[in-house]
Design a protein around this motif. Structure first.
Motif, short mmCIF file in Angstrom:
data_model
loop_
_atom_site.label_atom_id
_atom_site.label_comp_id
_atom_site.label_asym_id
_atom_site.label_seq_id
_atom_site.Cartn_x
_atom_site.Cartn_y
_atom_site.Cartn_z
N ALA A 118 -0.19 22.64 -43.47
CA ALA A 118 -1.36 23.32 -44.03
C ALA A 118 -2.66 22.73 -43.50
CB ALA A 118 -1.31 23.24 -45.56
N LEU A 119 -2.73 21.40 -43.41
CA LEU A 119 -3.92 20.75 -42.87
C LEU A 119 -4.15 21.13 -41.41
CD1 LEU A 119 -3.49 17.16 -44.41
CD2 LEU A 119 -5.22 18.87 -45.03
N LYS A 120 -3.05 21.26 -40.67
CA LYS A 120 -3.18 21.66 -39.27
C LYS A 120 -3.67 23.10 -39.16
CE LYS A 120 -0.56 22.51 -35.05
NZ LYS A 120 0.77 22.61 -34.42
N LEU A 121 -3.12 23.99 -39.96
CA LEU A 121 -3.47 25.41 -39.89
C LEU A 121 -4.92 25.65 -40.31
CD1 LEU A 121 -0.22 27.04 -41.36
CD2 LEU A 121 -0.81 26.64 -38.96
N LEU A 122 -5.35 24.94 -41.34
CA LEU A 122 -6.69 25.18 -41.88
C LEU A 122 -7.79 24.41 -41.15
CD1 LEU A 122 -5.91 25.17 -45.71
CD2 LEU A 122 -6.66 27.13 -44.36
N PHE A 123 -7.48 23.17 -40.73
CA PHE A 123 -8.51 22.30 -40.18
C PHE A 123 -8.22 21.80 -38.77
CE2 PHE A 123 -8.25 21.57 -44.84
CZ PHE A 123 -9.43 22.22 -45.19
N GLY A 124 -7.08 22.18 -38.19
CA GLY A 124 -6.75 21.78 -36.83
C GLY A 124 -6.33 20.33 -36.70
N VAL A 274 11.84 34.35 -36.71
CA VAL A 274 10.81 33.56 -37.40
C VAL A 274 11.47 32.68 -38.45
CG1 VAL A 274 8.72 33.66 -38.81
CG2 VAL A 274 9.09 35.35 -37.01
N GLN A 275 11.34 31.36 -38.27
CA GLN A 275 11.93 30.41 -39.21
C GLN A 275 10.93 29.35 -39.67
OE1 GLN A 275 15.52 28.62 -37.75
NE2 GLN A 275 16.54 30.57 -37.39
N GLU A 276 9.87 29.18 -38.93
CA GLU A 276 8.94 28.10 -39.21
C GLU A 276 7.70 28.62 -39.90
OE1 GLU A 276 8.17 25.90 -35.64
OE2 GLU A 276 10.23 26.08 -34.96
N ILE A 277 7.12 27.76 -40.73
CA ILE A 277 5.90 28.11 -41.47
C ILE A 277 4.77 28.42 -40.50
CG2 ILE A 277 4.15 27.21 -43.04
CD1 ILE A 277 6.38 25.66 -44.45
N GLU A 278 4.66 27.64 -39.43
CA GLU A 278 3.58 27.87 -38.47
C GLU A 278 3.73 29.21 -37.75
OE1 GLU A 278 2.00 24.37 -36.18
OE2 GLU A 278 3.84 23.48 -36.94
N GLN A 279 4.97 29.59 -37.44
CA GLN A 279 5.21 30.90 -36.83
C GLN A 279 4.74 32.01 -37.77
OE1 GLN A 279 9.57 30.29 -35.97
NE2 GLN A 279 9.09 31.62 -34.23
N SER A 294 -3.41 35.38 -43.06
CA SER A 294 -2.99 34.05 -42.60
C SER A 294 -3.72 32.95 -43.34
CB SER A 294 -3.23 33.92 -41.10
OG SER A 294 -2.35 34.74 -40.37
N THR A 295 -5.01 33.15 -43.60
CA THR A 295 -5.79 32.13 -44.32
C THR A 295 -5.27 31.95 -45.74
OG1 THR A 295 -7.75 32.69 -43.02
CG2 THR A 295 -8.11 31.45 -45.04
N LEU A 296 -5.00 33.05 -46.42
CA LEU A 296 -4.46 32.98 -47.77
C LEU A 296 -3.12 32.26 -47.78
CD1 LEU A 296 -5.23 36.59 -49.07
CD2 LEU A 296 -6.29 34.47 -49.85
N PHE A 297 -2.31 32.52 -46.77
CA PHE A 297 -1.01 31.89 -46.63
C PHE A 297 -1.16 30.37 -46.54
CE2 PHE A 297 2.56 30.41 -43.99
CZ PHE A 297 3.65 31.01 -44.62
N ALA A 298 -2.09 29.91 -45.70
CA ALA A 298 -2.30 28.46 -45.50
C ALA A 298 -2.90 27.80 -46.74
CB ALA A 298 -3.20 28.24 -44.30
N VAL A 299 -3.82 28.49 -47.41
CA VAL A 299 -4.43 27.94 -48.64
C VAL A 299 -3.38 27.75 -49.72
CG1 VAL A 299 -6.01 28.45 -50.55
CG2 VAL A 299 -6.75 28.83 -48.20
#
Length: 423
Positions: A118-124, A274-279, A294-299
């Motif tokens: 989640a930290l990677k998806l939202l903040f890189g 598709v098996q991974e959260i990042e995918q 995608s943003t809602l998913f990561a939050v």
């Protein structure tokens, strides 16, 4: 914090329900933690709505087992770990404690991976750095615990509402076919006959009915200041079961939403890989045509990881004190557990890359399912004991139902091991 939350004796029933609301939501966190996401996404992408029946079955099992856990705590004034220590020999207690610790570490492993992603998806933030950052969550846990149990519950419920809101919006955007969704809740033989489906099904059960939640619930229901009389305990049990049932229905919605989202977006368009959260995060926006998805998913994922941290810390403390009478500072306990969980994440990421963490996430949930019988069997044994439970001894029909649930879990686990052994 025993009997630290006041319970009104008069007035409208609504006020008594509000007084008991909280413990159910605390344990419901474990039923929608990042480990659930991995199994639900993989299950929805590969098999469409097929495994919705497993989510429903797991949730019903959870309602029964958490009700038993609350019954034990309210009737005896002892949590499950303390009851085990009173009843079993020291070697057996040590074995049960070690198994429970493995389950907590497996759960913490899922939280590390989920929060880091989640930290990677939202903040890189890179995955390795994110995993290490999760170790500082001990500060959050300490701040909340110092403000009292009600503050802890309020924080957890607030994050649960964030997760619920995120998935409610995503369900509206995805607009899955209602008939197919309802059909998915009907059990199908393919779940058992297909080894891949069975593996994911057991992962879903392990991610849903978590063993350490049974220890946690039996302890935190005692935070309510209900009269310690037969009548007071009966009333407390009714409200505690109502609280946990409502909370677990919320968990059912969120778990089902993750799988439905994967089925409606990925499986329906042929992306069964598709098996991974990042995918899932990367594909949601382009496949739905809405960038907000995608943003809602990561939050929601970040909120889930943070929430699970709080309850895992409490469960770890309860288990260690209950089995061993060993009390250490919460921050030290948290750092030890989180440190052990971070190691495999770092190793797997270094060797196999970030793709390896997805397999590690699903494996952690299967491990949880393997540990579950070692919590369920003692729980059922204790609540059926008239000498221990007194007036709140479980009725025969409930004992039979609980034995069937425990037997089903054991049979599924054995079948999985046989399938894995045969390769």
């Amino acid at each position: 914090m025993n009997a630290s939350v006041a319970v009104p004796t008069g007035g409208h029933w609504w006020f008594r329900l509000l007084a008991f609301l909280g413990p159910g939501y605390m344990i419901s966190v474990g039923y929608m933690d990042p480990g659930n996401w991995a199994t639900d996404i993989a299950g929805g992408a590969q098999f469409g709505y097929l495994l919705l029946s497993v989510i429903l079955l797991s949730n019903l099992m959870a309602i029964v087992l958490q009700g038993l856990s609350a019954r034990l705590g309210i009737a005896t004034g002892r949590d499950l770990a303390q009851a085990c220590r009173d009843h079993y020999s020291r070697p057996v207690n040590l074995g049960l404690w070690l198994l429970c610790e493995i389950a907590i570490i497996a759960c913490d492993l899922a939280e590390v991976i989920g929060t880091a992603i989640a930290l990677k998806l939202l903040f890189g933030i890179p995955l390795l750095a994110g995993a290490i950052i999760t170790a500082v969550d001990v500060v959050l846990v300490l701040l909340l615990m110092n403000r009292g149990f009600r503050a802890l519950e309020a924080f957890v419920i607030a994050l649960l509402l964030v997760i619920f809101g995120c998935f409610a919006i995503q369900m509206v955007i995805a607009a899955p076919p209602l008939q197919a969704v309802l059909a998915g809740f009907i059990p199908h033989a393919q779940v058992v006959t297909d080894p891949k489906a069975l593996y994911l099904a057991i992962g879903i059960i392990g991610a849903t009915v978590m063993p350490h939640n049974l220890y946690l619930h039996s302890s935190i229901v005692q935070t309510r200041a209900y009269p310690r009389t037969d009548a007071g305990r009966r009333s407390a049990l009714r409200w505690a079961v109502t609280d946990s049932t409502i909370a677990l229905m919320l968990a059912l919605f969120i778990n089902a939403s993750i799988l439905i989202l994967a089925a409606a977006v990925f499986h329906a368009q042929g992306r069964t890989d598709v098996q991974e959260i990042e995918q899932a995060y990367e594909l949601l926006a382009p496949m739905l045509g809405v960038g907000l998805a995608s943003t809602l998913f990561a939050v929601a994922l970040l909120a889930s990881g943070i929430n699970s941290t709080v309850t895992a810390t409490l469960a770890g403390q309860i288990v260690m004190e209950g089995f061993l009478r060993l009390r250490i500072a919460p921050w030290a306990r948290r750092l030890i557990t989180r440190g052990i969980a971070i190691v495999p994440v770092v190793v797997v990421t270094a060797i196999y890359g970030e793709q390896g963490t997805a397999r590690l996430l699903v494996l952690s949930q299967v491990l949880l399912s393997m540990q579950l019988p070692f919590a369920v069997v003692p729980l059922v044994r204790f609540v059926s004991d008239k000498a221990k439970m007194g007036a709140l001894v479980a009725p025969r029909w409930l004992i039979v139902l609980s034995c069937l649930i425990g037997g089903l879990i054991i049979v599924l686990n054995v079948k999985l091991l046989v399938d894995v052994w045969r390769g």
